[in-house]
Design an enzyme around this catalytic site. Sequence first.
Site, PDB file in Angstrom:
ATOM      1  N   GLN A   1      -0.898 -31.762  20.934  1.00  0.00           N
ATOM      2  CA  GLN A   1      -1.458 -30.365  21.170  1.00  0.00           C
ATOM      3  C   GLN A   1      -1.911 -29.651  19.845  1.00  0.00           C
ATOM      4  O   GLN A   1      -1.854 -28.591  19.392  1.00  0.00           O
ATOM      5  CB  GLN A   1      -0.204 -29.158  21.779  1.00  0.00           C
ATOM      6  CG  GLN A   1       0.060 -29.485  23.218  1.00  0.00           C
ATOM      7  CD  GLN A   1      -1.154 -29.203  24.001  1.00  0.00           C
ATOM      8  OE1 GLN A   1      -1.888 -28.273  23.786  1.00  0.00           O
ATOM      9  NE2 GLN A   1      -1.493 -29.751  25.275  1.00  0.00           N
ATOM     10  N   SER A   2      -2.295 -30.746  18.972  1.00  0.00           N
ATOM     11  CA  SER A   2      -3.043 -30.316  17.533  1.00  0.00           C
ATOM     12  C   SER A   2      -4.078 -29.179  17.565  1.00  0.00           C
ATOM     13  O   SER A   2      -4.952 -29.475  18.619  1.00  0.00           O
ATOM     14  CB  SER A   2      -3.508 -31.448  17.111  1.00  0.00           C
ATOM     15  OG  SER A   2      -4.403 -31.058  15.808  1.00  0.00           O
ATOM     16  N   ASN A   3      -4.012 -28.059  17.092  1.00  0.00           N
ATOM     17  CA  ASN A   3      -5.090 -27.131  17.150  1.00  0.00           C
ATOM     18  C   ASN A   3      -6.135 -27.589  16.258  1.00  0.00           C
ATOM     19  O   ASN A   3      -7.222 -27.269  16.219  1.00  0.00           O
ATOM     20  CB  ASN A   3      -4.501 -25.775  16.645  1.00  0.00           C
ATOM     21  CG  ASN A   3      -3.509 -25.285  17.347  1.00  0.00           C
ATOM     22  OD1 ASN A   3      -3.501 -24.918  18.636  1.00  0.00           O
ATOM     23  ND2 ASN A   3      -2.201 -25.029  16.896  1.00  0.00           N
TER      24      ASN A   3
END
Length: 352
Positions: free
Chosen positions: A73-75
């Site tokens: 879920q890396s921004n």
Amino acid sequence: MKKLPRLRFAHLPTTIEPLPRLSEALGGPQIFVKRDDQTGLAFGGNKTRKLEFLLAEAKANGARMLITAGAGQSNHCRQTAAAAARFGFKCKLVLTTTTPETKLPKDQKIKQPEDRTPAASTNEVSGNLLLDRLFDADIIWTAVNQRDEVLKLTFEEAWRSGQRPFLIPYGGSNATGASAFTLAMQEMLDQCTGSPLVNEPPDWIIIPSSSGGTQAGLVLGASLFGFEGRLLGISIDEQASALRDMVAELADVTADHLGEDVRFSADEILVNDDYLGGGYGVVGEPEIEAIGLFARLEGLLVDPVYTGRAAAGMIDLIRKGNFEERSRILFWHTGGTPALFADKYRGVGSST
Ligand SMILES: *Cc1c(COP(=O)(O)O)cnc(C)c1O
């Protein structure tokens, strides 16, 4: 200060807003927020500032593909994928699953993304990951302990096949990326006149800190532009002593990069690691409470992984009387809100 090549696409300056109802509910200092969740690129966030400089560098190097790595879920990966789409780069993302895998043999070729996507992860195509796919990024899955190796192999393979890849470090946190936050400190100080802070910079800045680029850039900016308040990083996933070292070191190389002759030592860096909870991306009661308070009292969204954790830390420190009565805190909102829509974090809305 050296002028660095930069592509302009972030919506800057981001606004500063007061949070009167939250401040009143907590009964302590006056809280303000700097809206870096509104930097404009695909739901915004702090990585957009860094990418303005990183993409300029990629372009100057004749790159045609961006490669970076992060959590599922890396921004950072989502904003990189969006920036790649916007400026016509291809994009490969090395994302970590929590499923352990056996070690890759040295000469193993990276398989096609689908092969490495855990079959059961269709329900994971939500939040940031859904956006990565919309931006047409190639996704390569790996276990955490193989990430660096897979990243290296991915880069080498792209290079060999003539795709002119450019490697963006984890979190965009090298001297180039961190420089953006040196300028963000200047932006904030310039902005105080005429902002809700009315002429006076805050006594405290509070940020979530993880790969250290945001904090390092701000630390350098504080020194170069004379910010006299204190800058506190709430650690997301790192022991304080390790993060202090990282931030001081990165602030030094960022100073070099900008042609500035200043040096930092780890003991000047303020980091609090009391809020690591169950580890990276594990949402606990403190994050759930913080997300709920911000939402109900201010109509403002903070995210489950970073800003929710930093907000929980800030709230706890206020309750413990850590800040002087009339002090003013600027909570630097670094973004991350698309993770609220990830299946993985469905629970954040349920028990507030
Ligand atoms: C990456 C990220 C951070 C941490 O910034 P670093 O520069 O890696 O310390 C904080 N908040 C959000 C929402 C992020 O995506």
